[in-house]
Design a protein around this motif. Structure first.
Motif, short mmCIF file in Angstrom:
data_model
loop_
_atom_site.label_atom_id
_atom_site.label_comp_id
_atom_site.label_asym_id
_atom_site.label_seq_id
_atom_site.Cartn_x
_atom_site.Cartn_y
_atom_site.Cartn_z
N HIS A 206 -11.07 9.41 -9.33
CA HIS A 206 -9.59 9.08 -9.22
C HIS A 206 -8.64 10.37 -9.75
O HIS A 206 -7.77 11.02 -9.34
CB HIS A 206 -9.12 7.95 -9.80
CG HIS A 206 -9.59 6.73 -8.83
ND1 HIS A 206 -9.69 5.46 -9.64
CD2 HIS A 206 -9.99 6.62 -7.82
CE1 HIS A 206 -10.25 4.71 -8.65
NE2 HIS A 206 -10.33 5.48 -7.47
N TYR B 290 -0.29 10.90 -12.54
CA TYR B 290 -1.16 9.87 -12.97
C TYR B 290 -1.00 9.94 -14.49
O TYR B 290 -1.13 8.82 -15.21
CB TYR B 290 -2.51 10.41 -12.70
CG TYR B 290 -3.88 9.70 -13.14
CD1 TYR B 290 -4.64 8.94 -12.22
CD2 TYR B 290 -4.26 10.30 -14.41
CE1 TYR B 290 -5.67 8.09 -12.53
CE2 TYR B 290 -5.65 9.55 -14.98
CZ TYR B 290 -6.18 8.80 -13.97
OH TYR B 290 -7.45 8.13 -14.58
N ILE C 70 -1.05 3.83 -9.35
CA ILE C 70 -1.76 2.72 -9.48
C ILE C 70 -2.84 3.16 -10.41
O ILE C 70 -3.28 2.33 -11.30
CB ILE C 70 -2.33 2.25 -8.06
CG1 ILE C 70 -1.01 1.74 -7.11
CG2 ILE C 70 -3.29 1.16 -8.08
CD1 ILE C 70 -0.53 0.59 -7.64
N HIS C 71 -3.64 4.19 -10.19
CA HIS C 71 -4.70 4.42 -10.98
C HIS C 71 -4.44 5.02 -12.27
O HIS C 71 -5.04 4.56 -13.21
CB HIS C 71 -5.26 5.89 -9.96
CG HIS C 71 -5.98 5.48 -8.81
ND1 HIS C 71 -6.59 4.32 -8.57
CD2 HIS C 71 -5.93 6.23 -7.60
CE1 HIS C 71 -7.03 4.21 -7.37
NE2 HIS C 71 -6.71 5.27 -6.60
N SER D 91 2.44 5.06 -4.50
CA SER D 91 1.50 5.89 -4.85
C SER D 91 0.22 5.50 -5.46
O SER D 91 0.28 5.03 -6.48
CB SER D 91 2.39 7.09 -5.55
OG SER D 91 1.30 8.10 -6.09
N PRO D 92 -0.88 5.95 -4.80
CA PRO D 92 -2.37 5.75 -5.62
C PRO D 92 -2.29 6.28 -6.92
O PRO D 92 -3.02 5.60 -7.83
CB PRO D 92 -3.06 6.38 -4.62
CG PRO D 92 -2.57 6.56 -3.36
CD PRO D 92 -1.09 6.73 -3.64
N LEU E 135 -5.52 -3.13 -2.37
CA LEU E 135 -6.36 -1.80 -2.35
C LEU E 135 -7.76 -2.19 -2.43
O LEU E 135 -8.72 -1.21 -1.93
CB LEU E 135 -5.90 -1.06 -3.73
CG LEU E 135 -4.66 -0.69 -3.62
CD1 LEU E 135 -4.14 0.31 -4.96
CD2 LEU E 135 -4.34 0.65 -2.66
N GLU F 198 -3.41 -4.75 -6.63
CA GLU F 198 -4.73 -4.38 -6.73
C GLU F 198 -5.61 -5.06 -6.06
O GLU F 198 -6.76 -4.53 -5.58
CB GLU F 198 -4.79 -5.09 -8.22
CG GLU F 198 -6.34 -4.95 -9.01
CD GLU F 198 -6.42 -5.19 -10.42
OE1 GLU F 198 -7.67 -5.09 -10.85
OE2 GLU F 198 -5.38 -5.19 -10.98
N LEU G 198 0.98 -1.25 0.09
CA LEU G 198 0.13 -0.11 0.07
C LEU G 198 0.79 1.09 -0.02
O LEU G 198 0.46 2.29 -0.09
CB LEU G 198 -0.88 0.00 1.27
CG LEU G 198 -1.89 -1.11 1.51
CD1 LEU G 198 -2.71 -1.12 2.78
CD2 LEU G 198 -2.75 -1.16 0.05
#
Length: 755
Positions: free
Chosen positions: A394, A407, A159-160, A155-156, A293, A290, A152
């Motif tokens: 997101h 992102y 991932i996104h 960085s989100p 999360l 995945e 976790l």
């Protein structure tokens, strides 16, 4: 692609619809022993029976979503169709039995399709199965090592962005199948070929795909009773039904006649160990992140047991090991299935296991029905899934946190270069952004006419930000009095040294530097070598005590300085709360207390803006009914609170060493203050109460306590207060604040002592 904004199908870690996780169905209240729900019994209607019914119903809902999605992901992965069904069965049964989440449903996930398709093209299907099994072993080792939470830390935004890039790749490739063409080898090639496909292909396959997309787009707009059927099932059924009734000659699902005999035997890839190890690590890490999360997100949908991340990772490893050995796709936790599971009433892992059993039953007994599904309909479903993975919520979230470049670069890298390259670009961008934030610091130098120079430093003071700090400090006028306000969340040795050296040099040149650490102590302990306290204590301060020139500053100047400090340090933190309160107040507590400057109601009650409707006067007095002047502000406030606000409690709070009580005991102290003497007449009944008690050295404080109880009686003389208290709609409470102890006591009316 704006036409897809209303689609509600997804197979990434993004939630359905607008990306917000829906609220789950309410559970029974927790039992006294901490178990989830009431005590379990075997009686009809018990929680055990209720939970079984919820799990059974949820499993039937999820299987209707899982079958078409599993087939579609197999198509997108360039894998045998039966591999998608195998993974759905294994993810449900093995992942459900071993996993650590109560409601998460695992199966083939869209986020892994790009990896799997690349592995199939490079090594072949049998070797891909071996890589999936090896990735499962790696997940088992990680889960047993209890390192799940480390996943976790990614960085989100990365991932996104990765999932958005995968979604774009899926949508572009499957759109070619919907249009009756053949996907190209890369996302960019698919994009280049798309205009030609749109212009030339108008076949029955196109009609099937467009019909499926139309149903997916329209389904969320239909009445609730219709939307009981999951959108993916409805869309696939519509495309299949129309193609079958009209006899369209389109390519359809082709399952082996004997699914059990079609289980593929894994074969170790004939390639270098470094390339195979990289593939194994990639599958394991993407599937793990995945899944974890998704598991964390699913905890928001129920109030049952929280997820055990290490156990969940172990369950994912066991499922992938089994799937690889049986010839299935890699498995991960899937948001759309998990969300449907929780919303349909699932309360335990039984629902996940039963859903896997139902998929197995359908694969064995309903293969002829599954083979009626047109491949164009599955491709249309995957186009919708791919578009939905570019989740706008997101995108807004990472933009709010200043991580939009991470992102976008990750997504662009995945689309243009590949999954690994895109993720590496995203991680590199996230690292550079973190370094930039550590190197950035806000320094404001504000000269004051006739007063000290104010220097405010906000942020993290590290060796990276020292040059910017020293550049800003050069703007400080020479030989002045400087108030250096440090609102620092971290300061390393370089920061301490830089401030100390500047301060020493400035004071040698004839200036004065006064340092105030607003948030936490970093400079003083770093300079002296003493241990640093975790946080500044106390969290509040008295300006006259800490400001060396407070006695010489005018009241207006003190107000200006205090306002400046509030605007710099407090306002940014509380602005979101005040924006919500700007539409109106709805406090449920009326707090009547003394005007004494040492008593701060919100601080001693740990309340905030909007919590207390406060009335302050000398002596916390409440005139009795009929004895107040017509323009009495205290009675006006009580009248407004009861008539307009949703007040449920009224508290009268006194305090020790009260000047008003001292004036009651010694009337001559108020002899030259006629208005004060007139107001204190409302405390005469408190003196009468004290006269009935034994005398003693603590007479002043005992009068303060008696006065609180008397003011509660005075409140009851007002008809509106008495009526609501008698009806159980209002509670009256007495409090007494001991200034020397900093302690608030609740007074017992019977014993007249703190409790």
């Amino acid at each position: 692609m704006a036409i897809f904004k209303h689609l509600r199908v997804s197979d990434g870690v993004a939630a359905q619809g607008d990306g917000k996780l829906p609220a789950g169905d309410p559970d029974p209240p927790p039992a006294a022993d901490g178990a989830h729900g009431p005590p379990v019994t075997n009686e009809p209607g018990s929680t055990k029976a209720w939970t079984w019914r919820g799990d059974f119903g949820a499993s039937l809902v999820v299987v209707l979503i899982a079958v078409p999605l599993s087939l579609g992901i197999a198509v997108a992965s360039d894998a045998p169709l039966v591999a998608g069904l195998i993974s759905a069965v294994v993810g449900g049964i093995v992942g459900g039995l071993i996993g650590g989440s109560a409601v998460q449903v695992s199966g083939p996930a869209a986020g892994l399709t790009v990896i799997v398709a690349g592995l199939v093209q490079t090594y072949g299907w049998a070797a891909t199965c071996a890589i999936v099994a090896a990735a499962g072993v790696l997940q088992l080792v990680l889960g047993l090592s209890r390192v799940a939470r480390a996943a976790l830390a990614v960085s989100p935004a990365v991932i996104h962005g990765m999932l958005a890039g995968v979604g774009v790749v899926i949508a572009l490739s499957q759109l070619h199948i919907v249009l009756g063409g053949t996907p190209q080898s890369s996302a960019l090639d698919n994009l280049v070929e798309l205009p030609g496909q749109l212009a030339s292909n108008h076949t029955l396959t196109v009609a099937t795909g467009l019909l499926t997309l139309a149903v997916l787009i329209a389904w969320p707009r239909l009445p609730q009773r219709v939307r009981v059927v999951p959108a993916p099932l409805a869309a696939i059924a519509a495309g299949t039904g129309v193609a079958a009734v009209l006899g369209w000659d389109v390519a359809r699902v082709d399952l082996p006649s004997d699914p059990l005999a079609a289980l593929a035997a894994p074969q170790w890839p004939d390639a270098s160990w470094t390339s195979v190890a990289g593939a194994v690590i990639a599958v394991a890490l993407v599937a793990s992140v995945e899944s974890l999360l998704c598991a964390v997100a699913m905890d928001r949908l129920h109030d049952g047991p929280r997820v055990n991340l290490d156990r969940e990772l172990t369950g994912q490893g066991a499922a992938n090991l089994t799937a690889g050995l049986l010839g299935g796709l890699p498995i991960a936790g899937v948001v759309v299935r998990s969300t449907a599971n929780a919303k349909a009433g699932a309360r335990s892992r039984r629902a996940t296991v039963m859903h896997g059993v139902w998929v197995l039953v359908l694969a064995l007994v309903a293969a002829p029905a599954i083979e009626l599904i047109p491949l164009g309909a599955l491709a249309a479903l995957l186009v919708a899934i791919g578009v939905q993975m570019v989740n706008l919520s997101h995108l807004r979230g990472v933009h709010r946190h200043g991580e939009l470049p991470v992102y976008l670069l990750t997504m662009a890298g995945v689309v243009a270069l590949g999954l690994f390259e895109g993720v590496l670009i995203g991680l590199g961008c996230a690292l550079l952004l973190t370094i930039r934030r550590l190197a950035s610091i806000a320094v404001r130098v504000t000269p004051q006419h006739g007063g000290p120079v104010r220097v405010a430093v906000d942020g993290s003071l590290t060796f990276l930000s020292v040059p910017a700090l020293l550049r800003a400090l050069t703007a400080v006028p020479e030989k002045a009095v400087v108030d250096l306000s440090l609102n620092i969340d971290f300061m390393d040795h370089a920061g301490v040294t830089a401030i100390d050296d500047w301060r020493t040099g400035y004071e040698r040149s004839g200036g004065t530097v006064r340092i105030d650490e607003v948030r936490e102590h970093w400079y003083a302990p770093g300079r002296s070598g003493l241990p640093r306290p975790v946080r500044r204590t106390p969290p509040v301060r008295n300006r006259a005590a800490w400001h060396p020139l407070a006695a010489t500053l005018s009241g207006r100047r003190q107000l200006e300085e205090g306002t400046e400090e509030y605007q710099s340090h407090v306002a940014p933190l509380v602005r979101p709360l005040f924006s919500e309160l700007a539409h109106g107040q709805r406090p449920t507590h009326l707090f009547i207390t003394c005007a004494d400057s040492r008593l701060v109601p919100n601080m001693i009650t740990s309340s905030g803006p909007g919590d207390l409707f406060t009335v302050r006067n000398v002596g916390n007095l409440v005139p009795r009914h009929g004895e107040a002047d017509p323009n009495d502000s205290t009675i006006a406030a009580i009248e407004y609170a009861l008539a307009v606000l949703p007040i449920k409690t009224i508290t009268v709070c006194g305090h020790s060493a009260c000047g008003a009580m001292d004036a009651l005991l010694t009337p001559e102290r108020a002899g030259n203050m006629p208005y004060l003497s007139g107001w204190l007449r409302h405390g005469s009944h408190s003196l009468d109460r004290l006269a009935t008690r034994p005398d003693g050295p603590d007479r002043l404080d005992r009068l303060g306590r008696e006065n609180v109880l008397q003011q509660l009686d005075n409140l009851r003389t007002h008809p509106a207060v008495a009526a609501r208290e008698a009806a159980g709609e209002l509670e009256l409470c007495g409090g007494y604040f001991e200034i020397a102890e900093g302690r608030l006591h609740i007074l017992s009316p019977a014993a007249r002592v703190p409790v």
